[in-house]
Motif scaffolding. Structure first.
Motif, mmCIF file in Angstrom:
data_model
loop_
_atom_site.group_PDB
_atom_site.id
_atom_site.type_symbol
_atom_site.label_atom_id
_atom_site.label_comp_id
_atom_site.label_asym_id
_atom_site.label_seq_id
_atom_site.Cartn_x
_atom_site.Cartn_y
_atom_site.Cartn_z
ATOM 1 N N ALA A 1 0.684 -6.026 -7.354
ATOM 2 C CA ALA A 1 1.618 -5.099 -6.683
ATOM 3 C C ALA A 1 1.338 -3.772 -6.759
ATOM 4 O O ALA A 1 1.524 -3.006 -5.755
ATOM 5 N N THR A 2 1.118 -3.221 -7.821
ATOM 6 C CA THR A 2 0.435 -1.947 -8.041
ATOM 7 C C THR A 2 -0.924 -1.598 -7.629
ATOM 8 O O THR A 2 -1.177 -0.685 -6.524
ATOM 9 N N ILE A 3 -1.882 -2.646 -7.318
ATOM 10 C CA ILE A 3 -2.984 -2.354 -6.741
ATOM 11 C C ILE A 3 -3.095 -2.407 -5.412
ATOM 12 O O ILE A 3 -3.272 -1.435 -4.577
ATOM 13 N N ILE A 4 -2.468 -3.489 -4.811
ATOM 14 C CA ILE A 4 -2.084 -3.685 -3.241
ATOM 15 C C ILE A 4 -1.175 -2.454 -2.568
ATOM 16 O O ILE A 4 -1.408 -1.780 -1.794
ATOM 17 N N GLY A 5 -0.320 -2.142 -3.604
ATOM 18 C CA GLY A 5 0.758 -1.019 -3.217
ATOM 19 C C GLY A 5 -0.199 0.299 -3.120
ATOM 20 O O GLY A 5 0.029 1.232 -2.191
ATOM 21 N N GLY A 6 -0.986 0.359 -4.004
ATOM 22 C CA GLY A 6 -1.498 1.627 -4.029
ATOM 23 C C GLY A 6 -2.559 1.891 -2.840
ATOM 24 O O GLY A 6 -2.784 3.073 -2.409
#
Length: 282
Positions: free
Chosen positions: A178-183
């Motif tokens: 979630a954090t990597i793809i969101g970033g």
């Protein structure tokens, strides 16, 4: 502590370390591994297993702390004097808040309803489709990323990544995913998004570990220490090698392979649950 329980703790720790920082959901894999291993037992009941799964995250976080020890030390040393260090710390605090608030409000209900193999499988597949969409979207744009270093992330970027991290309260979604793809969706390069995800894991998972230990302290005894130690050490070792491998991997690859893995894994769970091939524990 019997040998079988020690072996199960070792396997669970390895699973945690290998999956915590990959976009494939450590929580989802732990739920499934616990189900297959029949980890809950009279000697180690369900409430202790759930606490064990949270506590061993500390081992994975220590691996990140060791890998980035120079950066972390420089940040701590400069927190009162250097603007760059202050900015990183503030960004981590802002990104930490959404998941912390929503976790406190809804974690009990989420555990009651969603901590089971079939909901995890559906989250695996849904998350995979998002990864494939973002990767296809990025490959279709020739413009370079807006942010190529964690030191250039703004407060608004941090807040948006924090909101993305909150989606990982649903087991099977993947906090790192979630954090990597969101970033990446918000303009960060693959490397910057991955590194910020690593740093954000430190306050997020340590807070979850400390809170769970305090809240469930009555359920633990000194006899549980060997099991927790085995799982935590195994998580540290496996996470250490996994983080180093991932940093090399993302320099030349995207996350598409993880998306297809999630889809395949999710479908296997759904098919085996529907046909009764595997007696998944609900």
């Amino acid at each position: 502590m019997d040998n079988l329980l020690a072996l199960k703790a070792l396997i669970m720790g390895i699973v945690e370390g290998l999956t915590e920082f990959l976009p494939i959901s450590s929580t989802g894999h732990l739920i499934l591994a616990s189900s297959l291993l029949q980890f809950p037992s009279p000697a180690f009941p369900t409430e202790k297993v759930q606490l064990f799964e949270i506590v061993i995250q500390a081992g994975a976080i220590f691996a990140v702390c060791w890998e980035y020890r120079v950066k972390i030390a420089a940040t701590l040393m400069g927190i009162f004097s250097e603007r760059q260090a202050q900015r990183l710390v503030l960004n981590l605090i802002v990104a930490f808040i959404p998941a912390a608030v929503l976790g406190l409000l809804f974690s009990k209900k989420i555990k009651e309803v969603l901590f089971a193999p079939v909901p995890v499988a559906l989250a695996f597949i849904s998350g995979a489709l998002v990864i494939l969409w973002v990767e296809r979207r990025d490959h279709g744009h020739e413009a370079p990323s807006r942010i190529n270093s964690v030191d250039d992330i703004t407060l608004l970027d941090a807040f948006k990544i924090g909101c993305a991290q909150a989606l990982a309260l649903v087991p099977g979604t993947s906090r790192s995913g979630a954090t990597i793809i969101g970033g990446m969706l918000f303009g960060l390069s693959r490397k910057a998004a991955s590194e910020f995800s690593f740093f954000l894991a430190i306050p997020t998972l340590f807070a979850a570990t400390v809170y769970s230990l305090y809240k469930e302290r009555a359920a633990l005894s000194m006899s549980d220490l060997p099991v927790l130690t085995i799982g935590t050490v195994a998580a540290f070792v496996s996470a250490f090698f996994c983080v180093r491998w991932l940093l090399r991997y993302i320099s030349t690859h995207d996350f598409t392979v993880f998306a297809w893995y999630r889809i395949l894994f999710g479908l296997v769970i759904l098919v085996t649950a529907y046909t009764g091939t595997v007696a998944w524990v609900e």
